[in-house]
Design a protein around this motif. Sequence first.
Motif, PDB file in Angstrom:
ATOM      1  N   GLY A  83      -4.226   2.435  -1.282  1.00  0.00           N
ATOM      2  CA  GLY A  83      -3.584   2.850  -0.039  1.00  0.00           C
ATOM      3  C   GLY A  83      -4.246   4.073   0.549  1.00  0.00           C
ATOM      4  O   GLY A  83      -4.369   4.217   1.771  1.00  0.00           O
ATOM      5  N   ARG A  84      -4.688   4.953  -0.328  1.00  0.00           N
ATOM      6  CA  ARG A  84      -5.373   6.171   0.122  1.00  0.00           C
ATOM      7  C   ARG A  84      -6.695   5.835   0.790  1.00  0.00           C
ATOM      8  O   ARG A  84      -7.107   6.510   1.747  1.00  0.00           O
ATOM      9  N   GLY A 106     -11.664  -9.684  -0.990  1.00  0.00           N
ATOM     10  CA  GLY A 106     -10.524  -8.934  -1.497  1.00  0.00           C
ATOM     11  C   GLY A 106     -10.435  -7.577  -0.831  1.00  0.00           C
ATOM     12  O   GLY A 106     -10.386  -7.465   0.399  1.00  0.00           O
ATOM     13  N   ALA A 107     -10.438  -6.515  -1.656  1.00  0.00           N
ATOM     14  CA  ALA A 107     -10.393  -5.169  -1.100  1.00  0.00           C
ATOM     15  C   ALA A 107     -11.596  -4.899  -0.202  1.00  0.00           C
ATOM     16  O   ALA A 107     -11.521  -4.070   0.708  1.00  0.00           O
ATOM     17  N   GLY A 108     -12.705  -5.614  -0.442  1.00  0.00           N
ATOM     18  CA  GLY A 108     -13.866  -5.472   0.437  1.00  0.00           C
ATOM     19  C   GLY A 108     -13.544  -5.894   1.851  1.00  0.00           C
ATOM     20  O   GLY A 108     -13.929  -5.227   2.825  1.00  0.00           O
ATOM     21  N   ASP A 138      -4.195  -5.702  -0.574  1.00  0.00           N
ATOM     22  CA  ASP A 138      -3.988  -4.259  -0.624  1.00  0.00           C
ATOM     23  C   ASP A 138      -5.154  -3.564   0.057  1.00  0.00           C
ATOM     24  O   ASP A 138      -5.881  -4.188   0.823  1.00  0.00           O
ATOM     25  N   ALA A 139      -5.309  -2.277  -0.202  1.00  0.00           N
ATOM     26  CA  ALA A 139      -6.302  -1.453   0.518  1.00  0.00           C
ATOM     27  C   ALA A 139      -6.087  -1.540   2.026  1.00  0.00           C
ATOM     28  O   ALA A 139      -7.030  -1.483   2.809  1.00  0.00           O
ATOM     29  N   GLU A 225       3.395  -2.281   1.437  1.00  0.00           N
ATOM     30  CA  GLU A 225       2.319  -2.964   0.718  1.00  0.00           C
ATOM     31  C   GLU A 225       2.296  -2.547  -0.746  1.00  0.00           C
ATOM     32  O   GLU A 225       2.173  -3.385  -1.650  1.00  0.00           O
ATOM     33  N   ALA A 226       2.407  -1.233  -0.999  1.00  0.00           N
ATOM     34  CA  ALA A 226       2.375  -0.749  -2.374  1.00  0.00           C
ATOM     35  C   ALA A 226       3.566  -1.277  -3.171  1.00  0.00           C
ATOM     36  O   ALA A 226       3.438  -1.615  -4.355  1.00  0.00           O
TER      37      ALA A 226
END
Length: 254
Positions: A83-84, A106-108, A138-139, A225-226
């Motif tokens: 998240g950060r 994904g996070a990419g 996420d992310a 989301e978290a």
Amino acid sequence: MRVEDADGVRTVTFDRPDVKNAFTADVARDLSAALENLSPEAVDAVVLTGDGDAFSAGGDIQAMAERDETAREAYERVRGTLGRVAEAILTAPVPVIARVNGDAVGAGTSVVAACDFAYAVQGARFGASFVNVGLVPDAGGTVTLPRLVGLRAAKELAFTGKLISAERAADLDLVNEVVDADELDTVVDEMAETLASRPTETLALAKEAIHANLGRPWPDGLEREAQAQTLAYDTDAHEEGVSAFLEKRRPDFE
């Protein structure tokens, strides 16, 4: 993570090419720090890219398999690292450009979606593949993707986990342009130079205003989301997805 400053541009490079630049908590923290500590007086733009033939393959599945944490620990890790990352990109006081040199999965994909601009090489693939290991995007993916590609396309990506081509990503506005590999540096450098020629403070104000006017405040979205990801980590689907990946078989979700 490599961080290099030159001619007003900070280049941040994912440097784990042996695992396709997969994300770990340490990678996320390093990326956030590289964006949080920049000075608008010294840096006009940031370029995010990957070493080797991938931008980022997303979360490190081996690290997931070895992780042992409580729900609270999972929440704090997701919110405080992934998240950060989204928060750091979205609030960076200068434009952030994704130089997508290969697959961004994904996070990419989430990182690319959070950037202000994105340019991808032909052959690069994108996908919110979290569902394949029983997780939610996420992310920042649940925050940025619907606003960027639209609700239906965001659901298609998140619910199916399928990979899409760079050309489809461009059609969805996930990337600005698809270029030949030998043209990528030129295109990114030209955009960075253009941005560097604009008033940094004005761009920062415009970026902040655009994000603030998107509707629901994104901090609320990242909070939700978290929470969702914390629940997802504790499911059989996540365990099955990780096991199937490591055993090189198709997951059998109930």
